[in-house]
Design a protein around this motif. Structure first.
Motif, PDB file in Angstrom:
ATOM      1  N   ARG A  56    -140.161 -30.304 -13.427  1.00 36.45           N
ATOM      2  CA  ARG A  56    -139.255 -30.598 -12.321  1.00 36.45           C
ATOM      3  C   ARG A  56    -139.668 -31.868 -11.571  1.00 36.45           C
ATOM      4  NH1 ARG A  56    -139.625 -24.331 -10.572  1.00 36.45           N
ATOM      5  NH2 ARG A  56    -137.968 -23.497 -11.923  1.00 36.45           N
ATOM      6  N   ARG A  57    -140.971 -32.037 -11.393  1.00 32.17           N
ATOM      7  CA  ARG A  57    -141.443 -33.249 -10.715  1.00 32.17           C
ATOM      8  C   ARG A  57    -141.134 -34.487 -11.562  1.00 32.17           C
ATOM      9  NH1 ARG A  57    -145.848 -31.217  -9.190  1.00 32.17           N
ATOM     10  NH2 ARG A  57    -147.245 -31.898 -10.848  1.00 32.17           N
ATOM     11  N   ASP A 107    -137.374 -35.186 -11.275  1.00 35.93           N
ATOM     12  CA  ASP A 107    -137.014 -35.808  -9.998  1.00 35.93           C
ATOM     13  C   ASP A 107    -137.434 -37.273  -9.950  1.00 35.93           C
ATOM     14  OD1 ASP A 107    -136.030 -33.354  -9.279  1.00 35.93           O
ATOM     15  OD2 ASP A 107    -137.783 -32.790  -8.068  1.00 35.93           O
TER      16      ASP A 107
END
Length: 392
Positions: free
Chosen positions: A271-272, A275
């Motif tokens: 997810r990081r 993003d």
């Protein structure tokens, strides 16, 4: 359709030399009978029985199947047709063989076909007599013998691994299991389901062969075969799984359930990463919706490579991210530009790369990845060198 009759009395087991002396069969006789029943129930044997009767039936019409010099089956119509026995003559022969009430005369039987059916029926009755007259304490050993014989048939083994339960679900259950015994229980449960389904798939072939040779076979036998298939799968899956676990541990590899997509270790990193890609593309002028879709796809692909690398090299997923995750910067050129325009912008990091081989070619191809030499330490893809190859 053949009509099956029930035996009028329980079959007796007599001494080979003294037919007046009734004996209980020994353990060896019982296991031999169990092995014979298991062998006759194998799918490959059933297919062979069907083929044999089909060939004998074809001979009654004057056709024959022979192998040419190349081993190819060739149908010939030059053979003298085999005589078909009238049902009255069949009944007389069956009575003379002591099988009256066990075999029903069938229209279209030749003498060879009748002989085959009678010989198989006699062998079947002998096995039944041995198993029914033996002490009940032999039953577990007989079941183990049947399991062992079933391993000789590749169709049987393959049918125990019909992919009924999804791989992701199985790995998830294995990951939550506690210890080797817990994983064995999970695999036994999966094997029970897949073994029963596989046995049900091949049961029509076995039932057809049994019906054709007029065996004592009904719905209860068919259900028994399916239950045996479930037990066979329940025994085979934990055994094969344990062997695979042991081999992977010897090679220093992680187990398959340790590289599941939904691990607590992998998801936050992905997810990081997603993003970071999305923010960089939006800041470079890309459409927000498109940037979100492309960043999610790119991050998922990178995460899959990370988990595979961690599996192959027995390393944590974080090590792959720390080592190979790019540093995305704000202000990058829009990603929807052409490659040429993007590489010509001052924000891009232009580099000259070489394929590092002495060969000359115009285009790169992804078709042969994984077929050559060398370790792909960074995962699936094209590899480039920093210096040009020199032929000396």
């Amino acid at each position: 359709m053949p009509l099956f009759t029930q035996r009028e009395s329980r079959p007796a087991w007599f001494h080979e030399t003294d037919q007046s002396q009734w004996l209980r069969p020994g353990l060896g006789d019982y296991l031999e009978a169990a092995a014979g029943d298991a062998w006759e129930g194998l799918p490959t044997v059933a297919l062979g029985r069907l083929g044999e009767m089909a060939a004998l039936s074809a001979q009654t019409t004057g056709t024959d199947v022979e192998l040419d010099e190349n081993g190819t089956p060739v149908i010939s119509h030059e053979r003298q047709p085999m005589a078909i026995l009238p049902t009255e003559e069949q009944a007389s022969i069956i009575d003379a063989y002591g099988l009256k009430g066990q075999i029903t005369p069938q229209p279209g039987y030749s003498r060879d076909m009748l002989d085959v059916v009678m010989e198989r029926k006699k062998a079947e009755l002998a096995r039944q007599a041995a198993r029914e007259a033996a002490p009940g304490i032999y039953a577990p050993l007989g079941f183990a013998t049947e399991l062992g014989i079933s391993l000789f048939d590749p169709i049987n083994v393959a049918s125990a691994f019909v992919p009924v339960v999804g791989e992701a679900r199985v790995l998830s259950m294995l990951g939550r299991a506690s210890g080797a015994l817990g994983r064995a229980g999970v695999r036994a449960g999966v094997g029970t389901v897949e073994g029963a389904v596989g046995a049900a798939m091949i049961e029509p072939v076995i039932a057809l062969a049994k019906t054709q040779q007029q065996a004592d076979y009904d719905m209860s036998d068919a259900l028994g075969n399916i239950a045996f298939g479930a037990a066979f799968g329940a025994a085979l899956h934990p055994t094969a799984g344990a062997v695979g676990d042991w081999l992977r541990s010897r090679r220093g590899q992680r187990q398959p359930w340790q590289i599941m997509p939904d691990t607590d270790e992998s998801l936050p990193l992905m997810r990081r990463h997603r993003d970071a890609i999305r923010d960089a593309r939006i800041s470079a002028g890309a459409d927000e919706a498109r940037a979100a879709e492309e960043s999610a796809a790119a991050a998922a692909l990178f995460d899959a490579r990370a988990r595979r690398w961690a599996y192959d090299f027995n390393q944590p997923v974080t090590a792959f991210y720390d080592r190979y995750m790019p540093d995305y910067r704000a202000g990058m050129a829009p990603f929807d530009r052409t490659v040429d325009n993007f590489l010509s912008t001052p924000e891009s990091l232009d580099q000259t790369a070489y394929h590092g081989t002495p060969h000359k070619f115009k285009d790169f191809s992804l078709e042969h990845i994984g077929t050559g030499e060398g370790a792909q330490a960074h995962g699936w893809g094209l590899y480039f060198a920093q210096i040009e190859h020199s032929t000396g």
